[in-house]
Design an enzyme around this catalytic site. Structure first.
Site, PDB file in Angstrom:
ATOM      1  N   HIS A   5       0.964  -1.096   0.024  1.00 39.99           N
ATOM      2  CA  HIS A   5      -0.052   0.053  -0.088  1.00 39.99           C
ATOM      3  C   HIS A   5       0.901   1.202   0.013  1.00 39.99           C
ATOM      4  O   HIS A   5       1.959   1.388   0.728  1.00 39.99           O
ATOM      5  CB  HIS A   5      -0.989  -0.220   1.168  1.00 39.99           C
ATOM      6  CG  HIS A   5      -1.853   1.115   1.550  1.00 39.99           C
ATOM      7  ND1 HIS A   5      -1.876   1.889   2.428  1.00 39.99           N
ATOM      8  CD2 HIS A   5      -2.905   1.640   0.675  1.00 39.99           C
ATOM      9  CE1 HIS A   5      -2.934   2.900   2.467  1.00 39.99           C
ATOM     10  NE2 HIS A   5      -3.419   2.693   1.428  1.00 39.99           N
ATOM     11  N   HIS A  41       0.683  10.690  -1.881  1.00 36.67           N
ATOM     12  CA  HIS A  41      -0.768  10.320  -1.044  1.00 36.67           C
ATOM     13  C   HIS A  41      -1.029  11.765  -0.337  1.00 36.67           C
ATOM     14  O   HIS A  41      -2.098  12.113  -0.365  1.00 36.67           O
ATOM     15  CB  HIS A  41      -0.680   8.951  -0.357  1.00 36.67           C
ATOM     16  CG  HIS A  41      -2.186   8.720   0.241  1.00 36.67           C
ATOM     17  ND1 HIS A  41      -2.616   9.649   1.444  1.00 36.67           N
ATOM     18  CD2 HIS A  41      -3.027   7.798   0.283  1.00 36.67           C
ATOM     19  CE1 HIS A  41      -3.655   9.131   1.597  1.00 36.67           C
ATOM     20  NE2 HIS A  41      -3.817   8.141   0.957  1.00 36.67           N
TER      21      HIS A  41
END
Length: 273
Positions: A5, A41
């Site tokens: 991730h 992110h």
């Protein structure tokens, strides 16, 4: 598929694959003209995750290409799937097609090396908003007009907004998609989410009339939630700790039923027991 991730820096590719990931998820942000700009992110992100690492998108693609090109010194045979988590929330709905075209051109040049012995990983375009389904049609149009429609064989799709399964099916119909579908379900690891929708997605995958080929669940960092997801029959688990998932897969209850996917496992084919 053990899916690492928030792998947004080139150095993290080695790190996650060495921990047991055979797949990575990478965030892609766009500028105001719908160009893919950074692998980033940003905050807030998962509990215990590192969310401030980044690269320029095209540079990341070059590093990823090295990691997935046989014969390269950075090659990882195990790394077979990449999910691009497309942060299209910054775009107007009418920019989705442009974003898809620009994304395709970036990948063609920097990852697929213009169709000349580029990276070999399968790619999933993960889109958070059903209204942005034209990203898919734009992507396909660009590869076709650039003379490489065959590369669509390596591309799959995911709508990541936890929408109603019927609404997702409808968006694919509008995009003209009839296969290569991964369905994600999940929530940040700071919160708990039940497996009801995962079970619905798995039921769709396993029915003769379903549109889903694979189901993955995110973000799972604990052994018990890994077991629960495997018990529900998922194909992939996204995690900050690939070694935790690998450990659980080695437990006797799961060893006989699951194995880690290799390049020969077609990620667009529904697994039949």
């Amino acid at each position: 598929w053990i899916m690492g991730h928030m792998v947004n820096a080139i150095a993290q590719i080695d790190e996650f694959v060495n921990l047991g990931a055979n797949s990575i998820e990478t965030d892609v942000s766009f500028d105001s003209s719908a160009n893919p700009e950074y692998t980033y992110h940003g905050v807030p992100c998962d509990c215990g995750g590192t969310c401030t690492k980044w690269e320029h998108f095209n540079e990341f693609l070059k590093g990823l290409r090295k990691a997935t090109t046989p014969g390269d010194s950075k090659y990882h045979e195990k790394l077979v799937l990449v999910v691009f988590d497309l942060k299209t929330g910054s775009l107007y709905d009418n920019q989705a097609s442009d974003a898809g075209k620009k994304l395709a051109k970036s990948l063609l040049q920097n990852y697929w090396n213009n169709g000349n012995n580029g990276g070999r990983a399968y790619i999933v375009l993960s889109i958070p908003n059903l209204a942005h389904y034209k990203l898919i049609t734009g992507f396909k149009e660009a590869l076709t007009s650039e003379g490489h429609p065959e590369l669509m064989d390596k591309v799959g799709y995911d709508f990541s907004g936890n929408d109603d399964i019927g609404d997702v099916a409808n968006a694919y119909k509008k995009a003209g998609v009839t296969g290569h579908v991964w369905q994600s379900d999940g929530i940040t690891n700071c919160l708990l989410r039940g497996l009801d929708r995962v079970r619905k997605a798995v039921a769709n995958r396993d029915s003769s009339s379903g549109y889903i080929n694979k189901v993955y669940y995110w973000t799972v960092d604990k052994r018990q939630s890994t077991r629960d997801a495997l018990d529900a029959g998922v194909d992939g688990i996204m995690t900050n700790y690939p070694d935790v998932i690998a450990d659980v897969l080695n437990e006797s209850a799961y060893k006989a039923k699951f194995r880690i996917a290799s390049y020969d496992d077609n990620p667009w084919e529904t697994f039949k027991n």
